[in-house]
Design an enzyme around this catalytic site. Sequence first.
Site, mmCIF file in Angstrom:
data_model
loop_
_atom_site.group_PDB
_atom_site.id
_atom_site.type_symbol
_atom_site.label_atom_id
_atom_site.label_comp_id
_atom_site.label_asym_id
_atom_site.label_seq_id
_atom_site.Cartn_x
_atom_site.Cartn_y
_atom_site.Cartn_z
ATOM 1 N N LYS A 56 22.661 52.638 33.650
ATOM 2 C CA LYS A 56 21.405 51.885 33.638
ATOM 3 C C LYS A 56 20.199 52.786 33.387
ATOM 4 O O LYS A 56 19.254 52.388 32.706
ATOM 5 C CB LYS A 56 21.254 51.159 34.975
ATOM 6 C CG LYS A 56 20.252 50.031 34.903
ATOM 7 C CD LYS A 56 20.285 49.185 36.173
ATOM 8 C CE LYS A 56 19.243 48.066 36.093
ATOM 9 N NZ LYS A 56 19.241 47.252 37.312
ATOM 10 N N PHE A 86 27.460 50.505 44.325
ATOM 11 C CA PHE A 86 27.718 49.074 44.174
ATOM 12 C C PHE A 86 28.080 48.770 42.716
ATOM 13 O O PHE A 86 27.382 49.169 41.792
ATOM 14 C CB PHE A 86 26.491 48.265 44.603
ATOM 15 C CG PHE A 86 26.687 46.787 44.422
ATOM 16 C CD1 PHE A 86 27.690 46.109 45.110
ATOM 17 C CD2 PHE A 86 25.890 46.072 43.538
ATOM 18 C CE1 PHE A 86 27.891 44.749 44.929
ATOM 19 C CE2 PHE A 86 26.082 44.711 43.363
ATOM 20 C CZ PHE A 86 27.088 44.042 44.059
ATOM 21 N N GLN A 87 29.169 48.076 42.541
ATOM 22 C CA GLN A 87 29.674 47.693 41.212
ATOM 23 C C GLN A 87 29.948 48.893 40.310
ATOM 24 O O GLN A 87 29.814 48.817 39.097
ATOM 25 C CB GLN A 87 28.733 46.698 40.533
ATOM 26 C CG GLN A 87 28.652 45.398 41.332
ATOM 27 C CD GLN A 87 28.141 44.221 40.546
ATOM 28 O OE1 GLN A 87 27.253 44.366 39.722
ATOM 29 N NE2 GLN A 87 28.696 43.049 40.812
ATOM 30 N N MET A 144 57.922 28.099 27.990
ATOM 31 C CA MET A 144 58.682 29.251 27.497
ATOM 32 C C MET A 144 59.448 29.918 28.639
ATOM 33 O O MET A 144 60.576 30.375 28.482
ATOM 34 C CB MET A 144 57.735 30.245 26.813
ATOM 35 C CG MET A 144 58.446 31.336 26.061
ATOM 36 S SD MET A 144 59.573 30.677 24.804
ATOM 37 C CE MET A 144 58.560 30.772 23.343
ATOM 38 N N GLU A 198 34.155 37.209 31.719
ATOM 39 C CA GLU A 198 34.135 38.307 30.743
ATOM 40 C C GLU A 198 35.397 38.366 29.887
ATOM 41 O O GLU A 198 35.355 38.815 28.742
ATOM 42 C CB GLU A 198 33.920 39.653 31.440
ATOM 43 C CG GLU A 198 32.502 39.844 32.000
ATOM 44 C CD GLU A 198 32.343 39.301 33.403
ATOM 45 O OE1 GLU A 198 33.271 38.618 33.906
ATOM 46 O OE2 GLU A 198 31.283 39.561 34.019
HETATM 47 C C1 TPP Z 1 48.651 36.098 31.235
HETATM 48 C C2 TPP Z 1 50.091 35.762 31.112
HETATM 49 N N1 TPP Z 1 50.836 35.527 32.210
HETATM 50 C C3 TPP Z 1 52.139 35.218 32.109
HETATM 51 C C4 TPP Z 1 52.743 35.135 30.891
HETATM 52 C C5 TPP Z 1 54.226 34.793 30.774
HETATM 53 N N2 TPP Z 1 54.385 33.503 30.058
HETATM 54 C C6 TPP Z 1 54.690 33.459 28.745
HETATM 55 S S1 TPP Z 1 54.764 31.892 28.160
HETATM 56 C C7 TPP Z 1 54.436 31.257 29.673
HETATM 57 C C8 TPP Z 1 54.359 29.765 29.881
HETATM 58 C C9 TPP Z 1 53.243 29.149 29.125
HETATM 59 O O1 TPP Z 1 53.140 27.807 29.480
HETATM 60 P P1 TPP Z 1 52.281 26.819 28.617
HETATM 61 O O2 TPP Z 1 50.952 27.416 28.335
HETATM 62 O O3 TPP Z 1 52.263 25.477 29.254
HETATM 63 O O4 TPP Z 1 53.033 26.789 27.227
HETATM 64 P P2 TPP Z 1 54.471 26.148 26.846
HETATM 65 O O5 TPP Z 1 55.427 27.281 26.804
HETATM 66 O O6 TPP Z 1 54.802 25.135 27.876
HETATM 67 O O7 TPP Z 1 54.247 25.559 25.504
HETATM 68 C C10 TPP Z 1 54.277 32.274 30.620
HETATM 69 C C11 TPP Z 1 54.006 32.044 32.043
HETATM 70 C C12 TPP Z 1 51.941 35.414 29.760
HETATM 71 N N3 TPP Z 1 52.439 35.408 28.523
HETATM 72 N N4 TPP Z 1 50.626 35.696 29.893
#
Ligand code: TPP
Lengths: 585, 187
Positions: free
Chosen positions: A165, A115-116, A483, A53
Amino acid sequence: MSAKTMTGAKMVVQALIDQGVDTVFGYPGGAVLPIYDEIFQQNSIKHILVRHEQGAVHAAEGYARSTGKVGVALVTSGPGATNAVTGLTDALMDSIPIIVLTGQVPTFMIGSDAFQEADTVGITRPCTKHNWLVKETDQLSGVIHEAFHVATSGRPGPVLVDIPKDVQFASGSYNKAQPAKSHYQPQVKGDIDGITDLVTAIEKAKKPLFYTGGGVINSGPAASQLLRELVEATGFPITSTLMGLGAYPASGDKWIGMLGMHGLYEANMAMHDCDLMINIGARFDDRITGVIEKFSPNSIKAHIDIDPSSINKVIRTDIAIIGDVAHVLEDLLKVWKSRGRKTNAEKVGKWWDEITTWKKINCLAYTQDKKTIKPQHALARLEALTKDRKDRYITTEVGQHQMWAAQYLGFEDPNHWMTSGGLGTMGYGHPASIGVQMAHPDALVINIAGEASWLMNMQEMGTAVQYRLPVKQFILNNERLGMVRQWQELLHGERYSSSWSESLPDFVKLAEAFGAKGILCSDPADLDDAIMEMINHDGPVIFDCLVEKHENCFPMIPSGKAHNDMLLGDADTQGVIDAKGSVLV
Amino acid sequence: MSALKIKKGATSHSAYNLRPNFSDVEERHTLAVLVENEPGVLARVIGLFAGRGYNIESLTVAEVDHTGHQSRITIVTIGTPQTINQICAQLGRIVTVHEVHDLTVEGRAVERELALFKVAGKGDDRMEMLRLADVFRANVVDSTLESFTFEITGTSEKIDAFADLMRPIGLVEMARTGIAALSRGEV
Ligand SMILES: Cc1ncc(C[n+]2csc(CCOP(=O)(O)OP(=O)(O)O)c2C)c(N)n1
Ligand SMILES: [Mg+2]
């Protein structure tokens, strides 16, 4: 008003048809079966079965952002609804008009931990612009029509309609449009005094700068057109937030690039030094302002925004104009023209000289060797090989690759760039690309991804294959949560706690397992051919681009620093963020 | 409503001189919020205050227009002028909020609160209670041989003062409605 009797389930479908919906992204379950039964028995609306979803909601966002229309998602009660929460929050933060329809347990079971059962309106109240629990079939069509009105009026946003529903099974009278004129009528015309003040400021400014945001895109194509006219006529430089890219063309000569934490040197310097900042449809987000006390200390700040709560929320505004961007720009141009189209051209020319000097720093320069593909290079080549295609749509995941995409790709038109800005949702880009491709079947839709983000909603590859959506998943695979790794390098003494991607799948085999095409590229010499192979393949592709693992994204305004205090490269980045800055995210 | 007159040459001066002068001192404001009387509207308002970290000193709500489905929420809140502005704007964003009035800014409002006090006491204390109630124009609404229940209306300060006097005598329990407020003068 024509009132016809039909079941609630049929009303849902009828209301969507009457609202001009052609596509619904969804996932069935017990509490929405009557609606699915109605969907089965008609041909006007296409239902796209996603694999989760969250994917349905992001796909609806992608559809909405790339068309300017409302995106629609349909999910079941309980887990279906809770899975939609991330997408709703994402759409709220980025002001994207979507409607999520959720099934609910029958009215007589609400509150019994059935449920749900989940308190869907309770859970989603803070992450929707508005939501409704419809307890009577007679009210259902009116609520759905109102939901469309609310999602698209004023500052757009996500809305949710929760439908028990028994309400779907019961019969009631269907209304073709809203029962009465909605009470919700946000102001669209800007106050003329504010507009006149801004014209005066434009006439006098020596160092003016347009700072534009997603509000220009949300306002519609006319707003981008008027913005272009205004920029050309005044000759003022223009920068934009991540969300606003494409409103003014990247090839335009007044364009000085994106601003903000990973914005261009010239854009951030101009923000810092300008004497008139004209904020059009942006919200002074903290990725833009950096530390407030040091934010553009010498400028008059004008702010055009449809949402009164954006004014003076973070940055104190001198000239506030509440209204829809297109309406305000139209009036602004009228007044400015009637007063003789004046600007301080001489001083503005000097201002351009300064900007040109900053541009010479060439902040996006990188060196590409013969061995390993630099992520910047991968994007620069992708740009070179696709930029002439007017029908190119880009989505992204979240991370370094997202920032590089914003830096190295040029956007000529609005609605061609879909990225999760406010919430920064990893897992956004892949389902969003599916939503975009549904809206533009023949377009070239590319999701710029990081390997970690992509895995968060990789199941949607099944959706792409099932509906023959030729989305291109361009993964900049650095085997790192890049990042996060970059921040740990800067802030946490290079202790890389859980920021690498281990046990990654073989993406080519993964593509094949889904019935899609996989391409692996690791040699800079092969890059162009591989990209062309991806583009020319008539079907979904996973492109596994193995890139330099430790590349950092620059420029960067470190937390707690001012715009004129950017890091430009790897040259010692240690200790640049002080204790105060390190608590910021 | 151009509060800001751009002065000649203003663009070359510090913009801070031009800004509406927001002080950093916290103020107490009474807000009147007219809302659609639908299920969930109070949760939206309270959720906004909780989610964005605003203060609620007092909150009252009741339907005021049955046929028009309108309720009136009166909120007393504390914050800097910028925060109060933000609160009003954020309230205005709620789709089922029809009107937001900062009664403190719009002119002195009539503010009243009602309270019920149960005070225990015997002998002379009972006389003292009744004497004080008389001074404060509080009514006895229930009595036993060892207690009185008083009803008092007035400003919150008046009710505080009454409570301060009753406490040493034997204040057992108190219920307050929170503030109801209307702007003064003509419509
Ligand atoms: C759902 C979610 N969880 C955690 C983060 C924190 N976060 C930001 S960038 C990142 C790393 C992303 O890694 P990747 O997709 O390989 O991209 P890169 O930075 O290596 O280009 C994380 C864990 C986020 N932005 N969103
Ligand atoms: Mg990565």
